[in-house]
Design an enzyme around this catalytic site. Structure first.
Site, PDB file in Angstrom:
ATOM      1  N   GLY A 167      19.641  25.891  95.946  1.00  0.00           N
ATOM      2  CA  GLY A 167      19.417  24.746  96.833  1.00  0.00           C
ATOM      3  C   GLY A 167      20.286  24.860  98.077  1.00  0.00           C
ATOM      4  N   ARG A 218      25.267  28.931  99.347  1.00  0.00           N
ATOM      5  CA  ARG A 218      25.270  29.729  98.102  1.00  0.00           C
ATOM      6  C   ARG A 218      24.415  30.984  98.325  1.00  0.00           C
ATOM      7  NH1 ARG A 218      22.945  26.462  93.777  1.00  0.00           N
ATOM      8  NH2 ARG A 218      24.725  25.134  94.184  1.00  0.00           N
ATOM      9  N   ARG A 261      16.715  25.720 110.746  1.00  0.00           N
ATOM     10  CA  ARG A 261      17.364  24.573 110.079  1.00  0.00           C
ATOM     11  C   ARG A 261      18.616  24.984 109.279  1.00  0.00           C
ATOM     12  NH1 ARG A 261      13.554  19.807 108.989  1.00  0.00           N
ATOM     13  NH2 ARG A 261      11.876  20.240 110.420  1.00  0.00           N
ATOM     14  N   ARG A 304      14.895  30.208  90.916  1.00  0.00           N
ATOM     15  CA  ARG A 304      15.872  29.227  91.395  1.00  0.00           C
ATOM     16  C   ARG A 304      17.207  29.461  90.704  1.00  0.00           C
ATOM     17  NH1 ARG A 304      18.148  24.663  92.810  1.00  0.00           N
ATOM     18  NH2 ARG A 304      18.673  23.134  91.215  1.00  0.00           N
ATOM     19  N   SER A 307      22.440  24.218  90.420  1.00  0.00           N
ATOM     20  CA  SER A 307      23.452  23.494  89.643  1.00  0.00           C
ATOM     21  C   SER A 307      22.766  22.331  88.934  1.00  0.00           C
ATOM     22  CB  SER A 307      24.563  22.984  90.562  1.00  0.00           C
ATOM     23  OG  SER A 307      24.058  22.058  91.502  1.00  0.00           O
ATOM     24  N   ASP A 324      28.402  19.682  86.340  1.00  0.00           N
ATOM     25  CA  ASP A 324      29.035  18.420  85.937  1.00  0.00           C
ATOM     26  C   ASP A 324      28.391  17.971  84.633  1.00  0.00           C
ATOM     27  OD1 ASP A 324      26.975  18.035  88.274  1.00  0.00           O
ATOM     28  OD2 ASP A 324      26.744  16.268  87.001  1.00  0.00           O
ATOM     29  N   ARG A 331      30.691  24.984  93.417  1.00  0.00           N
ATOM     30  CA  ARG A 331      29.222  25.057  93.300  1.00  0.00           C
ATOM     31  C   ARG A 331      28.647  26.111  94.254  1.00  0.00           C
ATOM     32  NH1 ARG A 331      27.633  18.783  91.731  1.00  0.00           N
ATOM     33  NH2 ARG A 331      29.636  18.430  90.729  1.00  0.00           N
TER      34      ARG A 331
HETATM   35  O1  LIG Z   1      22.997  23.166  93.575  1.00  0.00           O
HETATM   36  P1  LIG Z   1      21.529  23.060  93.888  1.00  0.00           P
HETATM   37  O2  LIG Z   1      20.805  24.337  93.722  1.00  0.00           O
HETATM   38  O3  LIG Z   1      21.272  22.408  95.227  1.00  0.00           O
HETATM   39  O4  LIG Z   1      20.907  22.075  92.773  1.00  0.00           O
HETATM   40  C1  LIG Z   1      21.312  20.749  92.479  1.00  0.00           C
HETATM   41  O5  LIG Z   1      22.273  20.233  93.373  1.00  0.00           O
HETATM   42  C2  LIG Z   1      21.666  19.298  94.287  1.00  0.00           C
HETATM   43  C3  LIG Z   1      22.281  17.943  94.077  1.00  0.00           C
HETATM   44  O6  LIG Z   1      23.668  17.983  94.216  1.00  0.00           O
HETATM   45  C4  LIG Z   1      20.176  19.322  93.984  1.00  0.00           C
HETATM   46  O7  LIG Z   1      19.531  20.232  94.824  1.00  0.00           O
HETATM   47  C5  LIG Z   1      20.167  19.766  92.536  1.00  0.00           C
HETATM   48  O8  LIG Z   1      18.968  20.319  92.077  1.00  0.00           O
HETATM   49  O1  LIG Z   2      20.702  17.112  90.331  1.00  0.00           O
HETATM   50  C1  LIG Z   2      21.842  17.244  89.918  1.00  0.00           C
HETATM   51  C2  LIG Z   2      22.607  18.399  90.166  1.00  0.00           C
HETATM   52  C3  LIG Z   2      23.886  18.498  89.698  1.00  0.00           C
HETATM   53  N1  LIG Z   2      24.391  17.479  88.991  1.00  0.00           N
HETATM   54  C4  LIG Z   2      23.672  16.373  88.751  1.00  0.00           C
HETATM   55  O2  LIG Z   2      24.187  15.459  88.107  1.00  0.00           O
HETATM   56  N2  LIG Z   2      22.425  16.281  89.214  1.00  0.00           N
END
Ligand SMILES: O=P(O)(O)O[C@H]1O[C@H](CO)[C@@H](O)[C@H]1O
Ligand SMILES: O=c1cc[nH]c(=O)[nH]1
Length: 236
Positions: free
Chosen positions: A24, A28, A47, A91, A94, A208, A221
């Site tokens: 995302g 990263r 972007r 994908r 996190s 988390d 992250r």
């Molecule tokens: O760390 P990424 O890949 O962005 O994934 C998670 O983190 C984001 C939210 O903090 C959302 O995109 C969720 O899917």
């Molecule tokens: O979508 C997400 C990503 C990381 N942690 C969360 O709690 N939610």
């Protein structure tokens, strides 16, 4: 001179490989390219959604950010598949863990992606669709994890339209259905891939824990989920 295509979101200034890793977070993506790839070309910066192609173990592979949420993943995965011919979309995200036996940094392979989103409505299906990972990618990822000695949890994840949910009982209900963790993109990725007949997999690292109230930092992250990255890189 090679001509590279462009869309409103990807102005390809270089090749895009048939296999693309999709975090995302575009930073990263940059970290993965800088840490693991050689002969790297940055193919997108529209972007600031950075995209790179490089070589890993002799194979060309790309990595590109998707942004957060299913509309954003929907756009990037659609364009990568339909305009740029990408065949394997992995994908690397996190997630917030739901089950007691999950801990920070654990790796999850999302066999299925349940969702609270309406993304599927566009297909006008006469029933309920179950968004699933490509079995071949799932099997390869499990094998790569075993070879690296990285334990993985394989199962159902939740792709949520909300990070902050007004319904305080929602997470507990999904936990009780066996959902391993919550993220925000995999279901849209799995649906776009299914509709186009290409392969997709979501690999997650626990950033988390929703019920233990443990969490990693933003920097962790971005740069520390390397077990997940190394498993994904084996899928080229
Ligand atoms: O760390 P990424 O890949 O962005 O994934 C998670 O983190 C984001 C939210 O903090 C959302 O995109 C969720 O899917
Ligand atoms: O979508 C997400 C990503 C990381 N942690 C969360 O709690 N939610």
């Amino acid at each position: 001179m090679t001509e590279f295509k462009q869309t409103p979101h990807i102005n390809a200034k270089g090749e895009i490989a048939e296999t693309v890793l999709l975090p995302g977070d575009p930073l990263r993506a940059k970290f993965i390219a800088e840490r693991f790839l050689t002969d790297v070309v940055q193919f997108n910066s529209v972007r600031n959604m950075f995209g790179f192609t490089g070589t890993y173990n002799g194979k060309r592979i790309s990595v590109m950010g998707t942004g957060m949420g299913m509309p954003s993943m929907g756009i990037y995965s659609y364009e990568l598949i339909h305009v740029f011919g990408v065949k394997n979309l992995i994908r690397v995200g996190s997630c917030g863990a739901l089950q007691d036996d999950l801990n920070l940094y654990d790796v999850i392979l999302g066999m299925g992606a349940s969702t609270n989103s309406n993304y599927v409505n566009q297909y006008h299906l006469p029933g309920t669709f179950a968004p699933l990972a490509s079995y071949s990618l799932l099997e390869k990822a499990k094998k790569a994890a075993d070879e690296k000695g990285v334990p993985v949890h394989v199962g159902n994840i939740l792709s949520s339209d909300t990070f902050y949910n007004a319904d305080e009982d929602a997470a507990g209900k999904w936990r009780d259905m066996g959902i391993l963790g919550i993220e925000m993109e995999a279901a849209a990725l799995y649906m776009n891939a299914a509709q186009a007949g290409v392969n997709a997999l979501c690999i997650l690292t626990v950033s988390d824990h929703i019920f233990k109230e443990e969490e990693t930092t933003a920097e962790e992250r971005e740069t520390s989920f390397t077990n997940m990255m190394e498993i994904a890189l084996e899928l080229a």
